[in-house]
Motif scaffolding. Sequence first.
Motif, PDB file in Angstrom:
ATOM      1  N   LEU A 121       0.668  -1.111  -0.218  1.00 43.54           N
ATOM      2  CA  LEU A 121      -0.057   0.050   0.007  1.00 43.54           C
ATOM      3  C   LEU A 121       0.730   1.084   0.036  1.00 43.54           C
ATOM      4  O   LEU A 121       0.695   2.287  -0.736  1.00 43.54           O
ATOM      5  N   ILE A 122       2.008   1.125   1.044  1.00 43.57           N
ATOM      6  CA  ILE A 122       2.715   2.324   0.859  1.00 43.57           C
ATOM      7  C   ILE A 122       3.531   2.596  -0.566  1.00 43.57           C
ATOM      8  O   ILE A 122       3.749   3.679  -0.961  1.00 43.57           O
ATOM      9  N   THR A 123       3.841   1.580  -1.067  1.00 49.26           N
ATOM     10  CA  THR A 123       4.429   1.533  -2.437  1.00 49.26           C
ATOM     11  C   THR A 123       3.499   2.387  -3.503  1.00 49.26           C
ATOM     12  O   THR A 123       3.991   2.978  -4.427  1.00 49.26           O
ATOM     13  N   LEU A 124       2.146   2.042  -3.420  1.00 54.00           N
ATOM     14  CA  LEU A 124       1.249   2.388  -4.315  1.00 54.00           C
ATOM     15  C   LEU A 124       1.221   3.940  -4.228  1.00 54.00           C
ATOM     16  O   LEU A 124       0.676   4.621  -4.871  1.00 54.00           O
ATOM     17  N   LEU A 125       1.468   4.456  -2.800  1.00 55.78           N
ATOM     18  CA  LEU A 125       1.254   5.650  -2.333  1.00 55.78           C
ATOM     19  C   LEU A 125       2.298   7.111  -2.709  1.00 55.78           C
ATOM     20  O   LEU A 125       1.946   7.915  -2.723  1.00 55.78           O
ATOM     21  N   VAL A 126       3.435   6.221  -2.855  1.00 52.32           N
ATOM     22  CA  VAL A 126       4.540   7.159  -3.069  1.00 52.32           C
ATOM     23  C   VAL A 126       5.261   6.819  -4.322  1.00 52.32           C
ATOM     24  O   VAL A 126       5.101   6.018  -4.988  1.00 52.32           O
ATOM     25  N   GLU A 127       5.865   7.845  -4.937  1.00 50.32           N
ATOM     26  CA  GLU A 127       6.454   7.856  -6.373  1.00 50.32           C
ATOM     27  C   GLU A 127       7.639   6.841  -6.042  1.00 50.32           C
ATOM     28  O   GLU A 127       8.367   6.836  -5.013  1.00 50.32           O
ATOM     29  N   PRO A 128       7.962   6.433  -7.262  1.00 51.71           N
ATOM     30  CA  PRO A 128       9.270   5.478  -7.367  1.00 51.71           C
ATOM     31  C   PRO A 128      10.378   6.219  -6.946  1.00 51.71           C
ATOM     32  O   PRO A 128      10.625   7.375  -7.408  1.00 51.71           O
ATOM     33  N   GLY A 129      11.229   5.678  -6.177  1.00 50.69           N
ATOM     34  CA  GLY A 129      12.345   6.352  -5.771  1.00 50.69           C
ATOM     35  C   GLY A 129      12.363   7.347  -4.623  1.00 50.69           C
ATOM     36  O   GLY A 129      13.096   7.961  -4.165  1.00 50.69           O
ATOM     37  N   ALA A 130      11.134   7.337  -4.146  1.00 52.31           N
ATOM     38  CA  ALA A 130      10.819   8.213  -3.065  1.00 52.31           C
ATOM     39  C   ALA A 130      11.645   7.958  -1.670  1.00 52.31           C
ATOM     40  O   ALA A 130      11.990   6.849  -1.423  1.00 52.31           O
ATOM     41  N   GLY A 131      12.028   9.049  -1.054  1.00 52.52           N
ATOM     42  CA  GLY A 131      12.851   8.812   0.035  1.00 52.52           C
ATOM     43  C   GLY A 131      12.135   8.318   1.418  1.00 52.52           C
ATOM     44  O   GLY A 131      10.879   8.107   1.380  1.00 52.52           O
ATOM     45  N   PRO A 132      12.899   8.113   2.488  1.00 53.27           N
ATOM     46  CA  PRO A 132      12.351   7.753   3.674  1.00 53.27           C
ATOM     47  C   PRO A 132      11.139   8.525   4.081  1.00 53.27           C
ATOM     48  O   PRO A 132      10.254   8.271   4.742  1.00 53.27           O
ATOM     49  N   ALA A 133      11.500  10.014   3.871  1.00 52.29           N
ATOM     50  CA  ALA A 133      10.220  10.991   4.474  1.00 52.29           C
ATOM     51  C   ALA A 133       9.019  10.572   3.901  1.00 52.29           C
ATOM     52  O   ALA A 133       7.856  10.406   4.476  1.00 52.29           O
ATOM     53  N   ALA A 134       9.048  10.538   2.686  1.00 54.84           N
ATOM     54  CA  ALA A 134       7.849   9.968   1.837  1.00 54.84           C
ATOM     55  C   ALA A 134       7.251   8.825   2.239  1.00 54.84           C
ATOM     56  O   ALA A 134       5.960   8.678   2.472  1.00 54.84           O
ATOM     57  N   ARG A 135       7.999   7.786   2.490  1.00 53.05           N
ATOM     58  CA  ARG A 135       7.435   6.515   2.879  1.00 53.05           C
ATOM     59  C   ARG A 135       7.092   6.321   4.291  1.00 53.05           C
ATOM     60  O   ARG A 135       5.640   5.932   4.627  1.00 53.05           O
ATOM     61  N   ILE A 136       7.380   7.293   5.124  1.00 47.96           N
ATOM     62  CA  ILE A 136       6.899   7.832   6.516  1.00 47.96           C
ATOM     63  C   ILE A 136       5.652   8.173   6.551  1.00 47.96           C
ATOM     64  O   ILE A 136       4.594   7.867   7.146  1.00 47.96           O
ATOM     65  N   HIS A 137       5.456   9.484   5.738  1.00 43.58           N
ATOM     66  CA  HIS A 137       4.247   9.831   5.618  1.00 43.58           C
ATOM     67  C   HIS A 137       3.083   8.886   4.986  1.00 43.58           C
ATOM     68  O   HIS A 137       1.808   9.024   5.460  1.00 43.58           O
ATOM     69  N   ALA A 138       3.548   8.223   3.961  1.00 43.93           N
ATOM     70  CA  ALA A 138       2.516   7.296   3.451  1.00 43.93           C
ATOM     71  C   ALA A 138       2.205   6.020   4.467  1.00 43.93           C
ATOM     72  O   ALA A 138       0.884   5.776   4.611  1.00 43.93           O
ATOM     73  N   THR A 139       3.169   5.723   5.436  1.00 43.18           N
ATOM     74  CA  THR A 139       2.921   4.959   6.501  1.00 43.18           C
ATOM     75  C   THR A 139       1.847   5.299   7.547  1.00 43.18           C
ATOM     76  O   THR A 139       0.821   4.582   8.036  1.00 43.18           O
TER      77      THR A 139
END
Length: 174
Positions: A121-139
């Motif tokens: 789900l997180i992968t679907l929400l963030v742009e490819p190559g997004a950094g940790p901050a974007a993944r944390i926001h998606a989490t």
Amino acid sequence: MTRPSDTKSRIQEVARELFLRQGVQHTSLRQISERLGITKPALYYHFNSREALLRSVVQPLIDELENFIAERRPGPPEELLADYFDLAWRHRDVLMMIVSDLTVLTELDLVSRMLAWRESLITLLVEPGAGPAARIHATVAAGGLSDCVVQYAELPFEEVKTAAVEAAVAALKP
């Protein structure tokens, strides 16, 4: 005359209710059979163990979540989060049951699968190559959305969905 599938559905319905109210660990097959007015062997005819009954109650959520993740492609986060909310809301009783008794995740060997679904789900929400901050926001967005389904299950659907999806979308912003 009651058909076996009717009895099976009734068993699942009563089990879901008791699991939610008392917790999975504090609900016995005897309690379920007594509540239904059937013998324990009649219950065993449909489910050979408490784990099998528990799995049958949780399985629709598992199936729908796996299909959701498998069929989705990256797109507008608002749409993805709204659809995810709808899925979670449909299964809120099972989610509440799991949250109130986390041993269910271990008993059904779901911990790694749940983490994999969240990661997808997180992968679907963030742009490819997004950094940790974007993944944390998606989490935070995905987790907060799920938490709202459980925390506010007694409120009207539209009220919770509107606020939860807005908050989840806001959490995605840096």
